[in-house]
Design a protein around this motif. Structure first.
Motif, PDB file in Angstrom:
ATOM      1  N   GLU A 243      -7.479  76.227 -32.163  1.00 23.98           N
ATOM      2  CA  GLU A 243      -6.298  76.390 -33.006  1.00 23.98           C
ATOM      3  C   GLU A 243      -6.609  75.914 -34.427  1.00 23.98           C
ATOM      4  O   GLU A 243      -7.390  74.987 -34.634  1.00 23.98           O
ATOM      5  N   ARG A 245      -4.735  74.216 -36.385  1.00 23.43           N
ATOM      6  CA  ARG A 245      -4.345  72.816 -36.553  1.00 23.43           C
ATOM      7  C   ARG A 245      -5.501  71.895 -36.173  1.00 23.43           C
ATOM      8  O   ARG A 245      -5.738  70.874 -36.820  1.00 23.43           O
ATOM      9  N   GLU A 249      -7.512  69.106 -38.420  1.00 21.21           N
ATOM     10  CA  GLU A 249      -7.672  67.725 -37.958  1.00 21.21           C
ATOM     11  C   GLU A 249      -9.146  67.323 -37.918  1.00 21.21           C
ATOM     12  O   GLU A 249      -9.513  66.208 -38.313  1.00 21.21           O
ATOM     13  N   ALA A 309       1.415  71.241 -45.010  1.00 22.15           N
ATOM     14  CA  ALA A 309       2.808  71.011 -44.617  1.00 22.15           C
ATOM     15  C   ALA A 309       3.616  72.306 -44.664  1.00 22.15           C
ATOM     16  O   ALA A 309       4.532  72.510 -43.860  1.00 22.15           O
ATOM     17  N   GLU A 310       3.257  73.194 -45.581  1.00 20.04           N
ATOM     18  CA  GLU A 310       3.987  74.458 -45.700  1.00 20.04           C
ATOM     19  C   GLU A 310       3.722  75.380 -44.518  1.00 20.04           C
ATOM     20  O   GLU A 310       4.614  76.111 -44.073  1.00 20.04           O
ATOM     21  N   HIS A 311       2.504  75.337 -43.974  1.00 18.46           N
ATOM     22  CA  HIS A 311       2.110  76.327 -42.984  1.00 18.46           C
ATOM     23  C   HIS A 311       1.995  75.791 -41.557  1.00 18.46           C
ATOM     24  O   HIS A 311       1.952  76.579 -40.609  1.00 18.46           O
ATOM     25  N   TYR A 312       1.937  74.493 -41.379  1.00 16.18           N
ATOM     26  CA  TYR A 312       1.713  73.932 -40.048  1.00 16.18           C
ATOM     27  C   TYR A 312       2.651  72.761 -39.808  1.00 16.18           C
ATOM     28  O   TYR A 312       3.205  72.180 -40.742  1.00 16.18           O
ATOM     29  N   ASP A 313       2.796  72.380 -38.545  1.00 17.60           N
ATOM     30  CA  ASP A 313       3.483  71.140 -38.207  1.00 17.60           C
ATOM     31  C   ASP A 313       2.611  69.970 -38.638  1.00 17.60           C
ATOM     32  O   ASP A 313       1.503  70.147 -39.147  1.00 17.60           O
ATOM     33  N   ALA A 314       3.088  68.756 -38.377  1.00 17.51           N
ATOM     34  CA  ALA A 314       2.319  67.564 -38.751  1.00 17.51           C
ATOM     35  C   ALA A 314       0.919  67.636 -38.180  1.00 17.51           C
ATOM     36  O   ALA A 314       0.725  67.983 -37.014  1.00 17.51           O
ATOM     37  N   VAL A 315      -0.058  67.360 -39.015  1.00 21.28           N
ATOM     38  CA  VAL A 315      -1.462  67.427 -38.633  1.00 21.28           C
ATOM     39  C   VAL A 315      -2.052  66.028 -38.635  1.00 21.28           C
ATOM     40  O   VAL A 315      -1.865  65.270 -39.598  1.00 21.28           O
TER      41      VAL A 315
END
Length: 334
Positions: A243, A245, A249, A309-315
């Motif tokens: 993924e 995300r 990370e 932050a615009e494209h994903y949940d908290a990373v």
């Protein structure tokens, strides 16, 4: 002391990072970005251009055109500038602004496709545009990284034997899958010369390369909206999907230890970590992963908190921002 006359004449082939000391992953990371193009794509670009010259396809006045999300476009724009050709990169919105600017700095033109093909996505639309262009104007030469055998043969000739020489006891090799040129060149070499090595392809979730459903992908490099014609799945022992995300990370985890790698590298390392964790408990294998790029071209995306932050949940991996101490001012600032 190396002395060169053209930017494609040098590439560091023997630099590895021990990820066990960086992020507790038992993998040696082969760094392929220490050249003037800044990525592994220099090898394929060089092979394809020189072969086209030998075959008389590229001649004075030719304009090279290629569909690329960034790294190959940069490599080709650099070589085209060095050898006196024009270059047009047909890309899409996933191409990093820094990559566009670098290509333009070499004198290249960059055309961004914004409307995806209904079934083949942005990649299909890019390829269709290039096909129409070369049919219309004979000055344009499409090297076509998606079908060009020199894409994979560059790695059959250099990358794979270099890894084998450094790691005679190699057990597993992790390679990212984009056009699958790097993957196929390495897989074919190890299949023919050292079959005991397990070759694991690492791909992005949302890529159709290994039969998965298409989905949104924002990080350029790995993955494809059209199944790569170069791919031979018989040469691949296993596949890991990552993924985006997790890619972010992983990149940030390595950056916290001072290693700023690109999105493609984050995907490959994330896939290697997942594959090895699923097989923990036996003898520790000797593992190598190929790092295609560094992180400077991802400062506006993977390493930009606002973009993430615009494209994903908290990373995970975003460092906490310490509060500014109240009442403690630096002299001259207030």
């Amino acid at each position: 002391m190396p002395v060169i006359q053209a930017p494609h004449e040098i590439n560091v082939e023997d630099l590895y990072v021990d990820l066990a000391a960086v992020c507790d992953i038992p993998v040696f990371l082969k760094c392929e970005s220490f050249n003037f193009a800044g990525s592994v794509k220099l090898k394929a670009a060089r092979e394809m251009v020189l072969a086209a010259e030998r075959d008389g396809v590229l001649t004075p006045g030719s304009v090279i055109v290629e569909s690329s999300s960034g790294n190959l476009g940069i490599a080709l724009s650099m070589i085209a500038a060095s050898r006196g050709y024009g270059f047009l990169c047909v890309t899409d919105s996933r191409c990093n602004p820094a990559s566009r600017r670098q290509m333009q700095s070499f004198g290249a033109q960059v055309l961004t496709i914004s409307r995806p093909d209904r079934t083949r996505g942005l990649l299909g639309a890019r390829m269709d545009y290039v096909q129409r262009l070369v049919a219309y104007d004979p000055r344009y030469v499409w090297l076509n990284q998606y079908t060009n055998p020199h894409n994979w043969s560059a790695h059959y000739r250099t990358t794979a034997p270099a890894i084998a020489a450094q790691f005679p006891g190699l057990d597993v090799l992790f390679v990212g899958a984009g056009t699958t040129g790097t993957l196929m060149g390495c897989a074919r070499w190890f299949w023919e010369h050292r079959r005991s090595v397990t070759v694991v392809a690492v791909d992005s979730v949302g890529s159709v390369t290994f039969g998965g459903p298409p989905a949104r992908r924002l990080i350029p490099g790995l993955g494809a909206g059209v199944r790569p014609p170069l791919l031979d799945t018989e040469l691949v022992d296993d596949v890991v999907l990552v993924e985006e995300r997790e890619t972010i990370e992983t990149c940030r985890t390595m950056a916290r230890r001072g290693f700023l790698f690109g999105g493609s590298t984050g995907t490959v390392v994330g896939g290697a970590r997942r594959w090895l964790a699923a097989r923990a408990g036996g003898d520790r294998p000797t593992a190598v992963a190929i790092a295609p790029d560094q992180g400077d071209r991802y400062l506006d995306s993977v390493y930009d908190p606002e973009w993430v932050a615009e494209h994903y949940d908290a990373v995970a991996g975003e460092p906490p921002v310490p509060p500014v101490p109240a009442g403690r001012l630096v002299a001259g600032v207030g």
